[in-house]
Design a protein around this motif. Structure first.
Motif, mmCIF file in Angstrom:
data_model
loop_
_atom_site.group_PDB
_atom_site.id
_atom_site.type_symbol
_atom_site.label_atom_id
_atom_site.label_comp_id
_atom_site.label_asym_id
_atom_site.label_seq_id
_atom_site.Cartn_x
_atom_site.Cartn_y
_atom_site.Cartn_z
ATOM 1 N N UNK A 157 0.828 -1.219 0.000
ATOM 2 C CA UNK A 157 0.000 0.000 0.000
ATOM 3 C C UNK A 157 0.857 1.262 0.000
ATOM 4 N N UNK A 158 2.103 1.141 0.492
ATOM 5 C CA UNK A 158 2.939 2.311 0.735
ATOM 6 C C UNK A 158 4.065 2.453 -0.284
ATOM 7 N N UNK A 159 3.984 1.702 -1.386
ATOM 8 C CA UNK A 159 4.962 1.835 -2.459
ATOM 9 C C UNK A 159 4.518 2.957 -3.389
ATOM 10 N N UNK A 160 5.420 3.914 -3.622
ATOM 11 C CA UNK A 160 5.089 5.049 -4.507
ATOM 12 C C UNK A 160 5.464 4.773 -5.957
ATOM 13 N N UNK A 161 6.596 4.116 -6.164
ATOM 14 C CA UNK A 161 7.015 3.803 -7.529
ATOM 15 C C UNK A 161 8.029 2.675 -7.492
ATOM 16 N N UNK A 162 8.189 2.029 -8.630
ATOM 17 C CA UNK A 162 9.154 0.935 -8.778
ATOM 18 C C UNK A 162 9.913 1.129 -10.083
ATOM 19 N N UNK A 163 11.204 0.843 -10.061
ATOM 20 C CA UNK A 163 12.002 0.780 -11.286
ATOM 21 C C UNK A 163 12.151 -0.688 -11.643
ATOM 22 N N UNK A 164 11.711 -1.069 -12.831
ATOM 23 C CA UNK A 164 11.668 -2.479 -13.212
ATOM 24 C C UNK A 164 12.177 -2.667 -14.636
ATOM 25 N N UNK A 165 13.004 -3.700 -14.821
ATOM 26 C CA UNK A 165 13.454 -4.098 -16.147
ATOM 27 C C UNK A 165 12.508 -5.183 -16.645
ATOM 28 N N UNK A 166 11.816 -4.921 -17.730
ATOM 29 C CA UNK A 166 10.841 -5.859 -18.270
ATOM 30 C C UNK A 166 11.490 -6.770 -19.321
ATOM 31 N N UNK A 167 10.696 -7.697 -19.863
ATOM 32 C CA UNK A 167 11.234 -8.743 -20.738
ATOM 33 C C UNK A 167 11.851 -8.197 -22.016
ATOM 34 N N UNK A 168 11.485 -6.987 -22.414
ATOM 35 C CA UNK A 168 12.080 -6.377 -23.606
ATOM 36 C C UNK A 168 13.421 -5.718 -23.315
ATOM 37 N N UNK A 172 11.904 0.607 -16.824
ATOM 38 C CA UNK A 172 10.711 1.432 -16.722
ATOM 39 C C UNK A 172 10.521 1.875 -15.275
ATOM 40 N N UNK A 173 10.023 3.082 -15.095
ATOM 41 C CA UNK A 173 9.556 3.533 -13.782
ATOM 42 C C UNK A 173 8.038 3.466 -13.805
ATOM 43 N N UNK A 174 7.473 2.677 -12.886
ATOM 44 C CA UNK A 174 6.025 2.507 -12.852
ATOM 45 C C UNK A 174 5.480 3.071 -11.544
ATOM 46 N N UNK A 175 4.298 3.669 -11.633
ATOM 47 C CA UNK A 175 3.682 4.345 -10.496
ATOM 48 C C UNK A 175 2.196 4.502 -10.810
ATOM 49 N N UNK A 176 1.430 5.108 -9.910
ATOM 50 C CA UNK A 176 0.026 5.345 -10.241
ATOM 51 C C UNK A 176 -0.172 6.199 -11.485
ATOM 52 N N UNK A 177 0.833 7.007 -11.837
ATOM 53 C CA UNK A 177 0.722 7.886 -13.002
ATOM 54 C C UNK A 177 1.424 7.339 -14.236
ATOM 55 N N UNK A 178 2.370 6.432 -14.063
ATOM 56 C CA UNK A 178 3.156 5.883 -15.168
ATOM 57 C C UNK A 178 2.943 4.379 -15.241
ATOM 58 N N UNK A 179 2.365 3.919 -16.327
ATOM 59 C CA UNK A 179 2.048 2.507 -16.512
ATOM 60 C C UNK A 179 1.385 1.921 -15.260
ATOM 61 N N UNK A 180 0.237 2.478 -14.884
ATOM 62 C CA UNK A 180 -0.408 2.062 -13.633
ATOM 63 C C UNK A 180 -0.801 0.597 -13.587
ATOM 64 N N UNK A 181 -1.133 -0.005 -14.745
ATOM 65 C CA UNK A 181 -1.496 -1.419 -14.735
ATOM 66 C C UNK A 181 -0.319 -2.290 -14.320
#
Length: 467
Positions: A157-168, A172-181
């Motif tokens: 609940x308290x995570x604001x954003x994550x930096x993740x390397x995807x399969x491609x 990516x930086x993902x958050x409620x505003x960036x790639x929310x899914x």
């Protein structure tokens, strides 16, 4: 599939950290981790120095047709990483605290004990679990069941954003505003969607906590049932500021154990109260009236919250199982205490923990994620020592124990507690609501259609899953 020497040379050249191959010094150590019952035999280990190394390793794996495995501390091992590109994230050690914003930025190699210490310098605290040795990312991507969960909910609940390397191979930086899914899916979907290299989390202004453990030796089943039943009745009446668990323990009579535990059975209650010391002591008084042999409940700095549980610091050979349970009645109590019956010596020797849920854990989070208690009252966590020569017998005993508790089993699970048999596809599916599972499978098809990330409790892409 075979990988050419030239491809390996190309991988080596693109990595700022280190690459290790079977037979290299340090290879076995890099593949190991806290849980010793799962052994990894990857094709190559990439000890990443930064996010670019992670991205290069993921691209290499995709080109070579090999799966990716990721590990920080090895507390969450569930599936052998045989033939995989194994990414060790232990050297991604970024850690900064912004006291004005009340946040921390954390690299994938950090453990909760390190974050606790850094945050405390500013009068702040993260929502950690029972061990300071657990890696931050595995905990957060599994949802994170905090010791103060009834008060604050899941750590996800308290995570604001994550930096993740995807399969491609993209960072990516993902958050409620960036790639929310994707942000939704990773918090609960574990490593199914990529390699998380960093996180930004909210911290809370917590300096102290009232808590500790109470040990009740039990000489017979009747006494054990009285203590367990009394705890369950007490737990129902507690405010959300009180989180607690009860553990049933039976120790073998062996010289490796302290004399005070040898051959004895215990009911152990642990409490974590997020309020003032005086009120905490009042709430715990009914438990003290049951006559514990040992009582450590007191006010302590929040940095010492994990000491309440005293989880093993060194690697263990153990069989781990979990379940989510309904409310427990007198029949459930009788069934549970039978596992530590002092009149029936001999192994396997269980440690069966029931973590009280409810409160904030059962409410929708402010930042939606894929984790849910699905309305359960308790989380069951079974940890049974399993030396190699007894592994099959221990697994059988655990299966039998869960079968005997089936009447109270909701059929669901928490994704951060899927080990051994619980990594089977049907069990993974039950770790999510049906709607959440379908959404996760659809997102898997979008972000990892070729199942590069399958060394985990796997969620197949929707085209390959059973709809």
């Amino acid at each position: 599939m075979p990988t050419t020497n030239s491809a390996m040379v190309s991988l080596d050249a693109s990595i700022r950290g280190r690459t290790l191959y079977p037979g290299d010094e340090g290879f076995e150590e890099a593949c190991s981790g806290w849980l010793l019952t799962v052994e990894h035999r990857p094709a190559v280990v990439v000890i990443a120095a930064d996010a670019d190394d992670v991205a290069a390793a993921v691209r290499f794996a995709a080109e070579a047709g090999r799966p990716v495995a990721v590990q920080s501390t090895g507390h969450g091992k569930s599936v052998p990483a045989d033939g995989a590109v194994f990414i060790a994230t232990g050297e991604l050690r970024e850690l900064s605290v912004d006291p004005r914003a009340g946040t921390a930025r954390i690299g994938a190699g950090l453990r909760w004990g390190e974050v606790l210490t850094a945050a405390a310098e500013h009068g702040l605290a993260p929502l950690c679990g029972s061990s300071g040795q657990v890696g931050v990312m595995g905990y957060l991507t599994g949802g994170g069941l905090p010791l103060a969960g009834r008060t604050y909910g899941f750590a996800a609940d308290y995570v604001r954003s994550l930096d993740i390397v995807t399969a491609d191979g993209l960072l990516r930086t993902v958050s409620p505003a960036q790639e929310p899914d994707l942000f939704w899916a990773v918090r609960g979907g574990k490593s199914n969607f990529g390699v998380v290299v960093a996180a930004e989390i909210e911290l809370l202004p917590l300096r102290t906590v009232y808590g500790g453990e109470l040990y009740y030796p039990v000489g017979d089943r009747q006494h054990a049932a009285h203590v367990l039943g009394s705890y369950l009745a007490w737990a129902k009446e507690q405010p959300e500021e009180m989180s607690s668990s009860v553990t049933l323990l039976r120790f073998p009579d062996v010289p490796q154990l302290p004399e005070e535990f040898r051959g004895r059975s215990f009911v152990q209650v642990r409490v974590v109260y997020m309020g003032d010391e005086e009120q905490g002591a009042r709430l715990v008084e009914p438990l003290r009236a049951l006559g514990p042999e040992k009582d450590t409940c007191d006010a302590r700095p929040y940095t010492q919250i994990t000491e309440i549980y005293q989880d093993p610091r060194n690697p263990v050979m153990a069989h781990l199982r979990s379940a989510l349970l309904h409310e427990l009645d007198d029949e459930a109590v009788e069934e549970l205490v039978s596992f530590i019956d002092p009149s029936k010596p001999g192994g396997p020797f269980p440690g069966i923990e029931l973590r009280h849920l409810g409160g904030a854990l059962n409410r929708p989070p402010g930042r939606p994620h894929a984790v849910s208690t699905q309305g359960a009252a308790f989380h069951l966590w079974m940890r049974m020592p399993a030396p190699a020569e007894q592994a099959d017998a221990v697994r059988k005993a655990a299966d039998e124990a869960l079968e005997r508790l089936r009447r109270w089993d909701t059929g669901a699970a928490l994704p951060g507690f899927l080990f051994d048999h619980d990594s089977a596809p049907e069990r993974v599916r039950r770790a999510y609501t049906e709607a959440d599972y379908r959404r996760l499978a659809a997102l898997k098809a979008t972000y990892d259609p070729d199942q590069l990330f399958r060394i985990n409790h796997n969620i197949p892409p929707s085209s390959a899953s059973t709809d």
